[in-house]
Design a protein around this motif. Structure first.
Motif, PDB file in Angstrom:
ATOM      1  N   GLY A  73      10.618  -5.547   7.201  1.00 54.46           N
ATOM      2  CA  GLY A  73      10.477  -6.458   6.069  1.00 54.46           C
ATOM      3  C   GLY A  73       9.277  -6.174   5.193  1.00 54.46           C
ATOM      4  O   GLY A  73       8.384  -5.424   5.548  1.00 54.46           O
ATOM      5  N   GLY A  74       9.301  -6.749   4.040  1.00 63.90           N
ATOM      6  CA  GLY A  74       8.216  -6.605   3.089  1.00 63.90           C
ATOM      7  C   GLY A  74       8.473  -5.502   2.077  1.00 63.90           C
ATOM      8  O   GLY A  74       9.261  -4.583   2.312  1.00 63.90           O
ATOM      9  N   TYR A 108       4.833 -10.593  -2.610  1.00 65.70           N
ATOM     10  CA  TYR A 108       5.023  -9.757  -1.428  1.00 65.70           C
ATOM     11  C   TYR A 108       3.701  -9.542  -0.700  1.00 65.70           C
ATOM     12  O   TYR A 108       2.758  -8.993  -1.253  1.00 65.70           O
ATOM     13  N   SER A 109       3.638  -9.939   0.564  1.00 64.38           N
ATOM     14  CA  SER A 109       2.396  -9.804   1.334  1.00 64.38           C
ATOM     15  C   SER A 109       1.988  -8.342   1.496  1.00 64.38           C
ATOM     16  O   SER A 109       0.802  -8.028   1.515  1.00 64.38           O
ATOM     17  N   LYS A 110       2.945  -7.436   1.600  1.00 62.81           N
ATOM     18  CA  LYS A 110       2.605  -6.005   1.703  1.00 62.81           C
ATOM     19  C   LYS A 110       1.938  -5.519   0.416  1.00 62.81           C
ATOM     20  O   LYS A 110       1.025  -4.695   0.451  1.00 62.81           O
ATOM     21  N   GLN A 111       2.382  -6.026  -0.730  1.00 63.49           N
ATOM     22  CA  GLN A 111       1.765  -5.651  -2.007  1.00 63.49           C
ATOM     23  C   GLN A 111       0.352  -6.221  -2.095  1.00 63.49           C
ATOM     24  O   GLN A 111      -0.565  -5.550  -2.568  1.00 63.49           O
ATOM     25  N   VAL A 112       0.181  -7.428  -1.628  1.00 70.23           N
ATOM     26  CA  VAL A 112      -1.156  -8.031  -1.618  1.00 70.23           C
ATOM     27  C   VAL A 112      -2.110  -7.178  -0.780  1.00 70.23           C
ATOM     28  O   VAL A 112      -3.223  -6.862  -1.205  1.00 70.23           O
TER      29      VAL A 112
END
Length: 119
Positions: A73-74, A108-112
């Motif tokens: 995910g992400g 998106y937490s991965k982008q953060v």
């Protein structure tokens, strides 16, 4: 079941009116207004970025097909992250705004995580 009733926010207190106009018009049928009465003329956007108008709002095209779907995910977009880092760096270098006054928002937490790592 009946679920929880819908309630629309009508007044917001966190952002300048110029930043609220777009989401209010496109996502809330213009219903949300700003408690902040400061106008763009009173506080111009910070230097260090080629703002398209006198408002501190810009949509920056970064191309397409740069998004990565991660295992488990992400999502992230390294090209977008680089553009964001360059914009933030330019704003800070210009000296009109302090780092604690800049917000970078991503769903998106991965982008953060990627943007934080590159800043």
């Amino acid at each position: 079941g009946r679920g929880v009733g819908e309630k629309t926010l009508l007044m917001q207190y966190r952002m300048p009116p110029a930043l609220l106009e777009h989401p209010s018009a496109y996502f809330y049928d213009g219903l949300v207004t700003s408690a902040n009465t400061t106008t763009a003329e009173e506080v111009p956007p910070p230097s260090g970025f080629p703002w398209p108008s006198s408002e501190p709002l810009a949509f920056v095209h970064v191309g397409s097909d740069n998004e990565i779907a991660h295992n488990f995910g992400g999502r992230s977009n390294p090209v977008e992250a680089d553009v964001v880092v360059n914009i933030v760096s330019d704003l800070l270098a210009a000296g009109d705004v302090d780092a604690h006054r800049i917000a970078v928002i991503s769903p998106y937490s991965k982008q953060v995580r990627l943007v934080r790592a590159r800043l």
